[in-house]
Design an enzyme around this catalytic site. Structure first.
Site, short mmCIF file in Angstrom:
data_model
loop_
_atom_site.label_atom_id
_atom_site.label_comp_id
_atom_site.label_asym_id
_atom_site.label_seq_id
_atom_site.Cartn_x
_atom_site.Cartn_y
_atom_site.Cartn_z
N THR A 338 0.83 -1.21 0.00
CA THR A 338 0.00 0.00 0.00
C THR A 338 0.86 1.26 0.00
O THR A 338 2.09 1.20 0.17
CB THR A 338 -0.91 0.05 1.25
N CYS A 339 0.20 2.41 -0.13
CA CYS A 339 0.93 3.68 -0.17
C CYS A 339 1.26 4.20 1.22
O CYS A 339 1.88 5.25 1.36
CB CYS A 339 0.10 4.72 -0.90
N ASP A 340 0.82 3.50 2.27
CA ASP A 340 1.04 4.01 3.63
C ASP A 340 2.39 3.57 4.17
O ASP A 340 2.84 2.44 3.94
CB ASP A 340 -0.08 3.49 4.55
N SER A 341 3.03 4.46 4.92
CA SER A 341 4.38 4.15 5.39
C SER A 341 4.40 3.21 6.60
O SER A 341 5.45 2.68 6.95
CB SER A 341 5.16 5.43 5.69
N ASN A 377 -6.43 0.75 -0.19
CA ASN A 377 -5.88 0.95 -1.54
C ASN A 377 -6.61 0.09 -2.57
O ASN A 377 -6.10 -0.14 -3.66
CB ASN A 377 -4.38 0.63 -1.63
#
Ligand code: PLP
Length: 388
Positions: A338-341, A377
């Site tokens: 996903t785009c989350d850190s 996402n």
């Protein structure tokens, strides 16, 4: 959810290398079904069930469906004679295709909406867990059809997930609640507790069993309809750290404590993790890599918003395996898709150089993994494949 600052998916057992047949087995499944996958082994599940029967002889086992709510798990365990712990309408629905008698279920959620009670009654459940007077009163209209287990809270420092913070009356309230139930005309069948999940020491179970035994004896001297059931919950640990956890040693004090209970008390348990954790293996694929500062980053097609969600919600770190076995190991990070850190599966781990398309295996990933994965996402969940 924990904040990013609290979440450190650091060191845990990582195997670098493996047998060719093993790698080929996983590769053939990915070729056939795609990646990521969760592989469910029915034979391993059956082994865990039989092992638990041996560790806790005479204890009736009710699988806590929440741990891995999958039809193949239900079918396999039902075939072995297992009973079921349900805690929601959805879990009751999962049992329906298998025509499992409601008498083989207990409803263990201490707080229920009236429609949940009705759904459980339609499913045939007759045993309900409560921990306070208000919840008892909700069952009043059905008092001729139901019996209660009163959940008692015992806080635990040794459990990874303390389940007595949110539920369970204080041991000092038990007698009063049983007498209030009697006055309402509701039958309390017995007591229940859950000392917390992944309980690394058996001591909290032992103390809870002994305490409940004393409560049952004292209450049974005062009431004409005696308490006859003790539900010892779940919490039986598995060896994520691969430190040689010896279950025959872990369960011994429990057996001894159970042997000290009054003879006519029926013992039941609600295991989740112990049964399913070792029966499921995650397979994900390296989809890309990048060098950032001192670290080699690998981006996988599964992560903490997916099958590895238990690393956040359940606070577990799963043993990992890659099939490369180079001498040169670099500080590496395995990240989710996903785009989350926060979506990091493992950080600061030493790995040989991996390549795009390499498989990353997560072992012991049956409990609270797929069950809590999200669609963040709009990424699909790992496909669950039954392998035997
Ligand atoms: C009421 C209840 N019973 C049983 C279980 C299963 O516990 P475990 O997976 O630790 O065996 C849980 C876990 O959350 C639970 O809440």
């Amino acid at each position: 959810m924990k904040s990013e600052a609290d979440y450190r998916p650091g060191p845990r057992p990582i195997t670098c290398g493996g047998r060719d047949e093993e790698r080929e087995f996983y590769e053939s499944l990915v070729a056939r079904h795609g990646s990521p996958l969760l592989l469910l082994s029915r034979s391993r599940l059956a082994r865990q069930y039989r092992a638990l029967q041996d560790y806790l002889p005479g204890v009736s086992l009710y699988y806590a469906i929440k741990a891995f709510p999958h039809p193949a798990v239900i079918e396999t365990l039902a075939g072995l004679g297992c009973h079921f712990d349900v805690a929601s309408e959805g879990e009751i629905d999962l049992l329906r295709p298998f025509r499992i008698s409601g008498r083989k279920t207990i409803h263990t959620h201490p707080v229920k909406k009236p429609e949940h009670i009705k759904a459980a009654l339609r499913g045939g459940s007759t045993t309900f867990v409560v921990d306070n007077l208000d919840e008892m009163k909700k069952l009043l209209p059905f008092r001729h059809r139901v019996g209660l287990l009163l959940r008692v809270g015992f806080r635990s420092d040794s459990a990874a997930v303390d389940l007595s913070r949110k539920f369970g009356c204080a041991p000092e309230q038990v007698e009063e609640l049983v007498l209030q139930a009697r006055d309402l005309g509701i039958h309390v069948r017995g007591l229940s507790f859950h000392v917390g999940s992944q309980s690394l020491s058996p001591q909290t179970h032992v103390e809870a069993i002994e305490h409940c035994g004393r409560l049952i004896e004292s209450i049974n001297r005062q009431v004409s309809n005696p308490l006859s059931v003790l539900d010892i919950g779940g919490g039986f640990p598995v060896d994520y750290a691969q430190e040689g956890l010896d279950h025959s040693v872990w369960f011994r004090p429990l057996r001894e404590a159970l042997a000290g209970l009054p003879e006519d008390v029926q013992i039941i348990a609600e295991p989740g993790r112990f049964l399913v954790a070792p029966a499921v293996t995650s397979v994900s694929t390296v989809s890309g890599k990048a060098r950032r500062g001192d670290y080699q980053w690998y981006y996988l097609d599964d992560g903490v918003y997916g099958s590895y969600s238990g690393q956040l919600f359940d606070h577990m770190l799963y043993p990992l395996q890659v099939f490369r076995d180079g001498e040169q190991r670099k500080p590496s990070i395995l990240a989710g898709p996903t785009c989350d850190s926060i979506d990091i599966v493992a950080e600061d781990v030493l790995l040989p150089e991996l390549e795009e398309g390499d498989l990353v295996i997560g072992h012991m990933m049956g409990a609270y993994t797929a069950a809590t994965s999200t669609r963040f996402n709009s990424i699909n969940a790992a496909r669950i494949v039954v392998v035997d």
